[in-house]
Design a protein around this motif. Sequence first.
Motif, PDB file in Angstrom:
ATOM      1  N   VAL A 100     -13.251   2.943  10.329  1.00 45.39           N
ATOM      2  CA  VAL A 100     -12.298   1.833  10.477  1.00 45.39           C
ATOM      3  C   VAL A 100     -11.209   1.381   9.463  1.00 45.39           C
ATOM      4  O   VAL A 100     -10.144   1.402   9.601  1.00 45.39           O
ATOM      5  CB  VAL A 100     -13.183   0.492  10.702  1.00 45.39           C
ATOM      6  CG1 VAL A 100     -12.264  -0.786  10.921  1.00 45.39           C
ATOM      7  CG2 VAL A 100     -13.981   0.589  12.246  1.00 45.39           C
ATOM      8  N   ILE A 101     -11.821   1.581   8.299  1.00 44.36           N
ATOM      9  CA  ILE A 101     -10.812   1.446   6.975  1.00 44.36           C
ATOM     10  C   ILE A 101     -10.035   2.530   7.048  1.00 44.36           C
ATOM     11  O   ILE A 101      -8.687   2.556   6.858  1.00 44.36           O
ATOM     12  CB  ILE A 101     -11.625   1.388   5.800  1.00 44.36           C
ATOM     13  CG1 ILE A 101     -12.678   0.191   5.702  1.00 44.36           C
ATOM     14  CG2 ILE A 101     -10.853   1.402   4.527  1.00 44.36           C
ATOM     15  CD1 ILE A 101     -13.614   0.256   4.585  1.00 44.36           C
ATOM     16  N   GLU A 102     -10.515   3.935   7.140  1.00 36.99           N
ATOM     17  CA  GLU A 102      -9.538   5.073   7.106  1.00 36.99           C
ATOM     18  C   GLU A 102      -8.420   4.756   8.446  1.00 36.99           C
ATOM     19  O   GLU A 102      -7.366   5.481   8.006  1.00 36.99           O
ATOM     20  CB  GLU A 102     -10.297   6.236   7.363  1.00 36.99           C
ATOM     21  CG  GLU A 102     -11.139   6.699   6.245  1.00 36.99           C
ATOM     22  CD  GLU A 102     -12.023   7.963   6.409  1.00 36.99           C
ATOM     23  OE1 GLU A 102     -12.222   8.246   7.512  1.00 36.99           O
ATOM     24  OE2 GLU A 102     -12.548   8.273   5.328  1.00 36.99           O
ATOM     25  N   SER A 103      -8.721   4.515   9.574  1.00 31.31           N
ATOM     26  CA  SER A 103      -7.813   4.407  10.595  1.00 31.31           C
ATOM     27  C   SER A 103      -6.667   3.341  10.232  1.00 31.31           C
ATOM     28  O   SER A 103      -5.698   3.459  10.734  1.00 31.31           O
ATOM     29  CB  SER A 103      -8.387   4.082  11.850  1.00 31.31           C
ATOM     30  OG  SER A 103      -9.047   2.738  11.794  1.00 31.31           O
ATOM     31  N   ARG A 104      -6.947   2.391   9.309  1.00 28.12           N
ATOM     32  CA  ARG A 104      -5.748   1.380   8.992  1.00 28.12           C
ATOM     33  C   ARG A 104      -5.351   1.708   7.656  1.00 28.12           C
ATOM     34  O   ARG A 104      -4.788   0.769   7.131  1.00 28.12           O
ATOM     35  CB  ARG A 104      -6.619   0.239   8.998  1.00 28.12           C
ATOM     36  CG  ARG A 104      -6.945  -0.418  10.397  1.00 28.12           C
ATOM     37  CD  ARG A 104      -7.608  -1.780  10.521  1.00 28.12           C
ATOM     38  NE  ARG A 104      -7.860  -2.046  11.891  1.00 28.12           N
ATOM     39  CZ  ARG A 104      -8.115  -3.367  12.441  1.00 28.12           C
ATOM     40  NH1 ARG A 104      -7.867  -4.105  11.608  1.00 28.12           N
ATOM     41  NH2 ARG A 104      -8.451  -3.673  13.676  1.00 28.12           N
ATOM     42  N   ILE A 105      -5.465   2.864   7.091  1.00 27.14           N
ATOM     43  CA  ILE A 105      -5.096   3.129   5.629  1.00 27.14           C
ATOM     44  C   ILE A 105      -3.606   3.002   5.588  1.00 27.14           C
ATOM     45  O   ILE A 105      -2.933   2.442   4.631  1.00 27.14           O
ATOM     46  CB  ILE A 105      -5.437   4.469   5.169  1.00 27.14           C
ATOM     47  CG1 ILE A 105      -6.851   4.396   4.692  1.00 27.14           C
ATOM     48  CG2 ILE A 105      -4.655   5.267   4.072  1.00 27.14           C
ATOM     49  CD1 ILE A 105      -7.476   5.740   4.140  1.00 27.14           C
ATOM     50  N   ALA A 155      -5.511   6.974  -1.231  1.00 28.50           N
ATOM     51  CA  ALA A 155      -6.607   5.974  -0.819  1.00 28.50           C
ATOM     52  C   ALA A 155      -7.490   6.405  -0.026  1.00 28.50           C
ATOM     53  O   ALA A 155      -8.539   6.047   0.111  1.00 28.50           O
ATOM     54  CB  ALA A 155      -5.799   4.754   0.001  1.00 28.50           C
ATOM     55  N   ALA A 156      -7.041   7.509   1.150  1.00 36.35           N
ATOM     56  CA  ALA A 156      -8.093   8.139   1.882  1.00 36.35           C
ATOM     57  C   ALA A 156      -9.078   8.930   0.942  1.00 36.35           C
ATOM     58  O   ALA A 156     -10.450   8.869   1.232  1.00 36.35           O
ATOM     59  CB  ALA A 156      -7.446   9.252   2.811  1.00 36.35           C
ATOM     60  N   ARG A 157      -8.701   9.446  -0.018  1.00 39.98           N
ATOM     61  CA  ARG A 157      -9.591  10.310  -0.783  1.00 39.98           C
ATOM     62  C   ARG A 157     -10.598   9.307  -1.615  1.00 39.98           C
ATOM     63  O   ARG A 157     -11.655   9.471  -1.687  1.00 39.98           O
ATOM     64  CB  ARG A 157      -8.799  11.097  -1.877  1.00 39.98           C
ATOM     65  CG  ARG A 157      -8.157  12.099  -1.499  1.00 39.98           C
ATOM     66  CD  ARG A 157      -7.862  13.469  -2.561  1.00 39.98           C
ATOM     67  NE  ARG A 157      -6.561  12.688  -3.288  1.00 39.98           N
ATOM     68  CZ  ARG A 157      -5.088  12.753  -3.026  1.00 39.98           C
ATOM     69  NH1 ARG A 157      -4.874  13.601  -1.827  1.00 39.98           N
ATOM     70  NH2 ARG A 157      -4.465  12.314  -3.872  1.00 39.98           N
ATOM     71  N   ALA A 158     -10.198   8.156  -1.921  1.00 40.19           N
ATOM     72  CA  ALA A 158     -10.840   7.404  -2.462  1.00 40.19           C
ATOM     73  C   ALA A 158     -12.017   6.734  -1.604  1.00 40.19           C
ATOM     74  O   ALA A 158     -13.195   6.434  -1.770  1.00 40.19           O
ATOM     75  CB  ALA A 158     -10.088   6.057  -3.266  1.00 40.19           C
ATOM     76  N   MET A 159     -11.507   6.413  -0.313  1.00 46.36           N
ATOM     77  CA  MET A 159     -12.671   6.234   0.696  1.00 46.36           C
ATOM     78  C   MET A 159     -13.487   7.191   1.071  1.00 46.36           C
ATOM     79  O   MET A 159     -14.749   6.866   1.109  1.00 46.36           O
ATOM     80  CB  MET A 159     -11.767   5.625   1.804  1.00 46.36           C
ATOM     81  CG  MET A 159     -10.897   4.470   2.012  1.00 46.36           C
ATOM     82  SD  MET A 159     -11.693   2.907   1.521  1.00 46.36           S
ATOM     83  CE  MET A 159     -11.062   2.855  -0.347  1.00 46.36           C
ATOM     84  N   GLY A 219       0.266   1.558   3.103  1.00 52.60           N
ATOM     85  CA  GLY A 219       1.657   2.127   2.847  1.00 52.60           C
ATOM     86  C   GLY A 219       1.627   3.789   3.001  1.00 52.60           C
ATOM     87  O   GLY A 219       0.555   4.350   2.601  1.00 52.60           O
ATOM     88  N   PRO A 220       2.612   4.512   3.583  1.00 51.61           N
ATOM     89  CA  PRO A 220       2.456   5.998   3.768  1.00 51.61           C
ATOM     90  C   PRO A 220       2.495   6.694   2.513  1.00 51.61           C
ATOM     91  O   PRO A 220       1.743   7.700   2.335  1.00 51.61           O
ATOM     92  CB  PRO A 220       3.913   6.272   4.619  1.00 51.61           C
ATOM     93  CG  PRO A 220       4.215   5.007   5.097  1.00 51.61           C
ATOM     94  CD  PRO A 220       3.700   3.658   4.341  1.00 51.61           C
ATOM     95  N   GLU A 221       2.984   6.160   1.533  1.00 48.78           N
ATOM     96  CA  GLU A 221       3.272   6.706   0.309  1.00 48.78           C
ATOM     97  C   GLU A 221       1.970   6.832  -0.689  1.00 48.78           C
ATOM     98  O   GLU A 221       1.556   7.776  -1.236  1.00 48.78           O
ATOM     99  CB  GLU A 221       4.281   6.235  -0.622  1.00 48.78           C
ATOM    100  CG  GLU A 221       4.204   4.920  -1.192  1.00 48.78           C
ATOM    101  CD  GLU A 221       4.515   3.869  -0.138  1.00 48.78           C
ATOM    102  OE1 GLU A 221       4.317   2.685  -0.172  1.00 48.78           O
ATOM    103  OE2 GLU A 221       4.893   4.458   1.065  1.00 48.78           O
ATOM    104  N   GLU A 222       1.173   5.892  -0.318  1.00 49.12           N
ATOM    105  CA  GLU A 222      -0.281   5.975  -0.891  1.00 49.12           C
ATOM    106  C   GLU A 222      -1.191   6.237  -0.114  1.00 49.12           C
ATOM    107  O   GLU A 222      -2.493   5.901  -0.371  1.00 49.12           O
ATOM    108  CB  GLU A 222      -0.375   4.708  -1.589  1.00 49.12           C
ATOM    109  CG  GLU A 222       0.576   4.364  -2.775  1.00 49.12           C
ATOM    110  CD  GLU A 222       0.076   2.869  -3.683  1.00 49.12           C
ATOM    111  OE1 GLU A 222      -0.037   2.937  -4.688  1.00 49.12           O
ATOM    112  OE2 GLU A 222       0.073   1.999  -2.829  1.00 49.12           O
TER     113      GLU A 222
END
Length: 407
Positions: free
Chosen positions: A101-106, A118-122, A111-114
């Motif tokens: 759910v978190i990854e789907s709303r990253i 952020a996905a790697r951190a999750m 924002g697109p640039e981060e």
Amino acid sequence: MTQTARARYAAVLDRSLGDLTTAAIARMDSELDWFSELDAEQRSWISMIAHAGIAQCSQWLRSPGRPLDVSEQVFGAAPRTLTRDVSLQRTVAMVRTTIEVIESRIVDLFGPEEADEAARAMSEYAREVAFATAEVYARAAEARGAWDARLEALAVDAVVRGETEDLVRSRVAVLGWDAGGPVVVVVGAAPQAPGVDDETVVEQVRSCAGRSGLTALTSVQLDRLVVLLAGADEPRAAALAVASAFGDGPVVVGPPVGSVAQAHRSSRAAVAGYRAAGGWPDAPRPVLADELLVERALAGDGHARRELVGQVYERLRADDPVVLGTLAAYLEAGSSVEAAARRQFVHPNTVRYRLRKVRETTHWDPLSARGAYTLRVALTLGGLLAAGNGTGNPPNLEDSSKRTPRS
């Protein structure tokens, strides 16, 4: 990833905590078939855990080197109940759904640039929380196993001590033991091999019993191993199934009883037989407690004495006193059919016929050395009882170990 970026991501998660929790629970409800089967209390625990898991993710982002404390921070007060009602596999599915759910709303959150960073951190957080969750379940399973082992030992001890049926029933019920079918108690020496601890012995007994379709309760009591077996339609075969788990020496199985609440009767006979088994060095392994009646009687077991008198002396006297007299003459004549016939003034075939009647009535064969020995002791005890009744002072056939010592 810089510490500043981590702090910014953590702040974003803090602001979206409620929405992400609601979305995670909604996805679990729609994608996990078993989720709808949970009751309201369990669903509230899971909602609380999902909320705490997302909150800890933001804390982890702020302090990346700090180990995750899933037990306290995520599971809170629920770990013991949750690990019992919800399996590890289902918990992993809940964690995975929350992370998805978190990854789907990253993109929307960061924002697109981060988004990639952020996905790697999750993903890193998901890996950490998965390992920590598995550790929680492992600790819970270990604690539950130790607690169950203590309860099992207490239940077996209650049977051996002859506690009330209600107490035995309640202790077994706590363990959830399936005591279907006849129950027998098997007693023998505990293994003394190096490196073999009590837990290993218990597991071996369970494994052996399971292969034979039996369920077992087991307790190692110092140098003695006591096993309760349920589903034991044939006592000797049931005891044979677990005999390899015992140490050297005799293995004695008590008579079958209808339920675990009555297992103290089987235990009493098995323990008495184990104590007296040294009197029959050539006894089979395992041996039935009823096959050791004569040794038990000589060792002071009042139950065995009464059983011998009832099975042999009283039954023969009630059925046919002539057969009883012929048996006595046969034994007095050194187990000689011809000598007994001369004493009785009958044909040897008549003696043989009457001895067959003895075997049919008592199930002990006077023509075998073992049967003749048992019958001889039974007649002696019966004669003492009859003589005592004639004088008004019957002999004490109670268990000698329970008598009050003389002052």
